[in-house]
Design an enzyme around this catalytic site. Structure first.
Site, PDB file in Angstrom:
ATOM      1  N   ASP A  46      58.060  39.755   5.027  1.00  0.00           N
ATOM      2  CA  ASP A  46      58.669  38.943   6.081  1.00  0.00           C
ATOM      3  C   ASP A  46      59.282  37.687   5.474  1.00  0.00           C
ATOM      4  OD1 ASP A  46      58.723  38.307   9.201  1.00  0.00           O
ATOM      5  OD2 ASP A  46      58.139  36.467   8.158  1.00  0.00           O
ATOM      6  N   TYR A  51      63.938  29.781   4.857  1.00  0.00           N
ATOM      7  CA  TYR A  51      62.956  29.544   3.806  1.00  0.00           C
ATOM      8  C   TYR A  51      63.612  29.225   2.464  1.00  0.00           C
ATOM      9  CZ  TYR A  51      59.913  31.986   7.178  1.00  0.00           C
ATOM     10  OH  TYR A  51      59.237  32.390   8.307  1.00  0.00           O
ATOM     11  N   LYS A  76      65.368  36.516   9.378  1.00  0.00           N
ATOM     12  CA  LYS A  76      65.581  35.837  10.656  1.00  0.00           C
ATOM     13  C   LYS A  76      66.903  35.069  10.658  1.00  0.00           C
ATOM     14  CE  LYS A  76      60.600  35.171  10.718  1.00  0.00           C
ATOM     15  NZ  LYS A  76      60.370  35.299   9.273  1.00  0.00           N
ATOM     16  N   HIS A 107      65.329  33.339  14.916  1.00  0.00           N
ATOM     17  CA  HIS A 107      64.206  32.546  14.402  1.00  0.00           C
ATOM     18  C   HIS A 107      63.647  31.578  15.445  1.00  0.00           C
ATOM     19  CE1 HIS A 107      62.517  30.897  10.366  1.00  0.00           C
ATOM     20  NE2 HIS A 107      61.618  30.801  11.321  1.00  0.00           N
TER      21      HIS A 107
END
Length: 298
Positions: A46, A51, A76, A107
């Site tokens: 994931d 990120y 996402k 997200h």
């Protein structure tokens, strides 16, 4: 025997435990992903554009030597891409080095200025987040559906959507969300959201299942006592708890030993699942992720 996978509402199978990659430091993610897949047996990773480590995630997947077709890969759509959904996906695909995703999520149910002063976190002159109130999440969802039609993603879903925002998606959906990813742990069980999503064929995914660093959950005497009852660690208990109650779980770690232990599930008796779900009734409520978007989210 505790289940190791779930079936989404479109028939696709998803492993019950996935490796989370949020807040994994540069230089660590690639090795964590490679180890998780190659050595620990994970088949579910994931990630997210936000990120800022998807390049390393992709390198780790490749370095594992396991065929892409055997790995369930999630990313996402970030908030600055709500008005350019396919562009956001293609950036992620390019970073990951793959031509499709198994699952793509919105997200957060809030759009930010796509032309702001930062690619990920644009701000206004006063320092607040540069939210784009003109973009409706319903329109973002319709653009997400086009990605499935084009074969770029197998499944689509949502993340951090409360009941009201999930209903907004369901009201316009031709393709229903398969999952809703949410912060879930014994001090934030979201029982009403879980019931609503289950009624609508949407599985919940638990991020931050242990809370966070120095989480008060890990020091809860009742939880420690329950872990002792099952002769296991608090971490294994809390990860297994989610799967035992029908929730996909996404523990994060870059430490090999912990990565390996996080995928080992145990059976938990129904009465103990209920015990863990009852913490909020006793006044124990806490969230470790609650950013100030300047608009209502939760």
């Amino acid at each position: 025997m505790v289940q190791t996978s779930f079936t989404l509402n479109n028939g696709q199978k998803i492993p019950a435990v996935g490796l989370g990659t949020w807040q994994s430091a540069p230089g660590e993610v690639e090795h964590a992903v490679e180890y998780a897949i190659k050595e620990a047996g994970y088949r579910h990773i994931d990630g997210a554009f936000c990120y800022a480590n998807e390049g390393e995630v992709g390198q780790g997947v490749k370095a594992s030597g396991v065929p892409r077709s055997e790995i369930f890969l999630t990313s996402k759509l970030w908030c600055t891409y709500h008005s350019k959904v396919e562009e956001g996906l293609r950036e992620t695909l390019n970073e990951l080095g793959t031509d499709y995703l198994d699952l793509f999520l919105i997200h957060w149910p809030v759009a930010m200025n796509p032309n702001g002063n930062d690619k990920r976190f644009p701000t206004k002159p006063d320092g607040s987040r540069d939210v784009d109130l003109s973009r409706k999440i319903e329109d973002t969802w319709k653009d997400m559906e086009k990605l499935v039609e084009k074969g770029l993603v197998k499944s689509i879903g949502i993340s951090n959507f409360n009941i009201a925002n999930t209903q907004r998606i369901l009201d316009v959906a031709t393709i229903k969300p398969v999952v809703n990813q949410f912060e879930l742990h014994p001090w934030s069980n979201e029982l009403k959201l879980k019931e609503f999503c289950e009624k609508n064929g949407i599985l919940l995914q638990a991020y931050s299942p242990l809370g966070s660093t120095d989480s008060p959950i890990l020091k809860d005497p009742e939880i420690i006592k329950l872990a002792e009852k099952y002769n296991t660690s608090v971490g294994t208990l809390l990860i297994s708890f989610q799967v035992n109650r029908g929730v996909i779980v996404l523990p994060k770690s870059v430490t090999p030993a912990r990565i390996a232990s996080n995928i080992k599930l145990i059976d938990i008796a129904p009465e103990d699942v209920r015990l863990l779900e009852s913490n909020e009734e006793k006044g124990k409520h806490w969230k470790c992720v609650s950013p100030n978007w300047g608009v209502p989210i939760f």
